[in-house]
Design a protein around this motif. Sequence first.
Motif, PDB file in Angstrom:
ATOM      1  N   HIS A  78       0.686   6.645  -0.967  1.00 33.66           N
ATOM      2  CA  HIS A  78       1.423   5.743  -1.866  1.00 33.66           C
ATOM      3  C   HIS A  78       2.725   6.411  -2.314  1.00 33.66           C
ATOM      4  O   HIS A  78       3.787   5.765  -2.340  1.00 33.66           O
ATOM      5  CB  HIS A  78       0.569   5.422  -3.103  1.00 33.66           C
ATOM      6  CG  HIS A  78      -0.490   4.400  -2.854  1.00 33.66           C
ATOM      7  ND1 HIS A  78      -0.202   3.090  -2.563  1.00 33.66           N
ATOM      8  CD2 HIS A  78      -1.846   4.499  -2.860  1.00 33.66           C
ATOM      9  CE1 HIS A  78      -1.329   2.416  -2.405  1.00 33.66           C
ATOM     10  NE2 HIS A  78      -2.342   3.252  -2.582  1.00 33.66           N
ATOM     11  N   SER A 134      -5.584  -2.130  -4.892  1.00 28.69           N
ATOM     12  CA  SER A 134      -4.967  -2.204  -3.569  1.00 28.69           C
ATOM     13  C   SER A 134      -5.428  -3.432  -2.798  1.00 28.69           C
ATOM     14  O   SER A 134      -6.620  -3.727  -2.733  1.00 28.69           O
ATOM     15  CB  SER A 134      -5.305  -0.948  -2.761  1.00 28.69           C
ATOM     16  OG  SER A 134      -4.850  -1.075  -1.432  1.00 28.69           O
ATOM     17  N   ARG A 159       1.033  -3.446  -7.058  1.00 26.45           N
ATOM     18  CA  ARG A 159       2.230  -3.136  -6.279  1.00 26.45           C
ATOM     19  C   ARG A 159       3.497  -3.668  -6.959  1.00 26.45           C
ATOM     20  O   ARG A 159       4.508  -2.964  -7.048  1.00 26.45           O
ATOM     21  CB  ARG A 159       2.096  -3.744  -4.878  1.00 26.45           C
ATOM     22  CG  ARG A 159       3.141  -3.267  -3.885  1.00 26.45           C
ATOM     23  CD  ARG A 159       2.976  -3.974  -2.556  1.00 26.45           C
ATOM     24  NE  ARG A 159       1.579  -3.928  -2.133  1.00 26.45           N
ATOM     25  CZ  ARG A 159       1.017  -4.833  -1.333  1.00 26.45           C
ATOM     26  NH1 ARG A 159       1.707  -5.858  -0.912  1.00 26.45           N
ATOM     27  NH2 ARG A 159      -0.245  -4.711  -0.984  1.00 26.45           N
ATOM     28  N   TYR A 178       2.995   2.054   3.756  1.00 26.50           N
ATOM     29  CA  TYR A 178       1.682   2.578   3.365  1.00 26.50           C
ATOM     30  C   TYR A 178       0.647   2.314   4.460  1.00 26.50           C
ATOM     31  O   TYR A 178      -0.159   3.186   4.799  1.00 26.50           O
ATOM     32  CB  TYR A 178       1.258   1.929   2.051  1.00 26.50           C
ATOM     33  CG  TYR A 178      -0.136   2.281   1.596  1.00 26.50           C
ATOM     34  CD1 TYR A 178      -0.448   3.554   1.138  1.00 26.50           C
ATOM     35  CD2 TYR A 178      -1.158   1.323   1.632  1.00 26.50           C
ATOM     36  CE1 TYR A 178      -1.731   3.881   0.723  1.00 26.50           C
ATOM     37  CE2 TYR A 178      -2.445   1.639   1.211  1.00 26.50           C
ATOM     38  CZ  TYR A 178      -2.720   2.921   0.770  1.00 26.50           C
ATOM     39  OH  TYR A 178      -3.987   3.231   0.362  1.00 26.50           O
ATOM     40  N   ASN A 214       4.383  -1.781   1.334  1.00 26.42           N
ATOM     41  CA  ASN A 214       3.044  -1.923   1.879  1.00 26.42           C
ATOM     42  C   ASN A 214       3.003  -1.633   3.377  1.00 26.42           C
ATOM     43  O   ASN A 214       2.047  -1.038   3.881  1.00 26.42           O
ATOM     44  CB  ASN A 214       2.515  -3.333   1.616  1.00 26.42           C
ATOM     45  CG  ASN A 214       1.037  -3.454   1.913  1.00 26.42           C
ATOM     46  OD1 ASN A 214       0.247  -2.624   1.499  1.00 26.42           O
ATOM     47  ND2 ASN A 214       0.661  -4.471   2.658  1.00 26.42           N
ATOM     48  N   ASP A 218      -8.539   4.636  -4.600  1.00 24.78           N
ATOM     49  CA  ASP A 218      -7.578   5.734  -4.451  1.00 24.78           C
ATOM     50  C   ASP A 218      -7.823   6.824  -5.483  1.00 24.78           C
ATOM     51  O   ASP A 218      -7.835   6.556  -6.680  1.00 24.78           O
ATOM     52  CB  ASP A 218      -6.141   5.215  -4.585  1.00 24.78           C
ATOM     53  CG  ASP A 218      -5.784   4.215  -3.507  1.00 24.78           C
ATOM     54  OD1 ASP A 218      -6.410   4.276  -2.433  1.00 24.78           O
ATOM     55  OD2 ASP A 218      -4.887   3.378  -3.729  1.00 24.78           O
TER      56      ASP A 218
END
Length: 221
Positions: free
Chosen positions: A21, A118, A49, A82, A79, A11
């Motif tokens: 995000h 991630s 996370r 996302y 999640n 990312d």
Amino acid sequence: MQPTAFIFDLDGVLTDTAEFHYLAWKQIGADLGIEVDRELNERLKGVSRMESLERVLAAAPRPLNLSAAEKEHWATQKNLLYQELIETIRPSDRLPGIDGLLNDIRNAHMLLALGSASRNARFVLERLGLADAFDYIVDAGQIRFGKPHPETFVNAADHFGLPYETCIGVEDSAAGIAAINAAGMFSVGIGSPDALREAKYRVDDTTRLTLSGILEAYGIG
């Protein structure tokens, strides 16, 4: 000593999913009665996370005493949000300059690894058309400690059996740069000098990221 491998974050380095995000955390924050603004979002970059959720919860106007199961629920919801957003990613979403850099590294016979916080790293790479570009992928499911702990980068180097000092890590977050440095590797930062002051080499954006520039800073050139 000649460099042997590059370990890239995902990312903000290969593609810009940071906005996805942010939008997902903003929605979770709204559901919990917490404002997730851009400033708070900056502190979520590069960390896991669950750690991101803890930082969001710490910003609550009044303490929220959530159980472990409730925290897991909200992390899962984030999640899911996302994942809905990243369904739109295409190969055209690779950041400028990245294709040339990856090709140059490959042509220089150096190994390529991905070291991402991630759990969706493999999926995003597939959407970008880069799944076959990397020799090894480290995602959050393979490690105990997220960035700024060095485990992500150490894991990649150990997989290849390489000395840490011959590896180059590329990151866009302070947590990621700290992880690379803690692993004893050469750190390359993409972003502002204020946020990435600990990077051993830094550029403003990926258009300025070249193999020759990195190697010169590393001491080869």
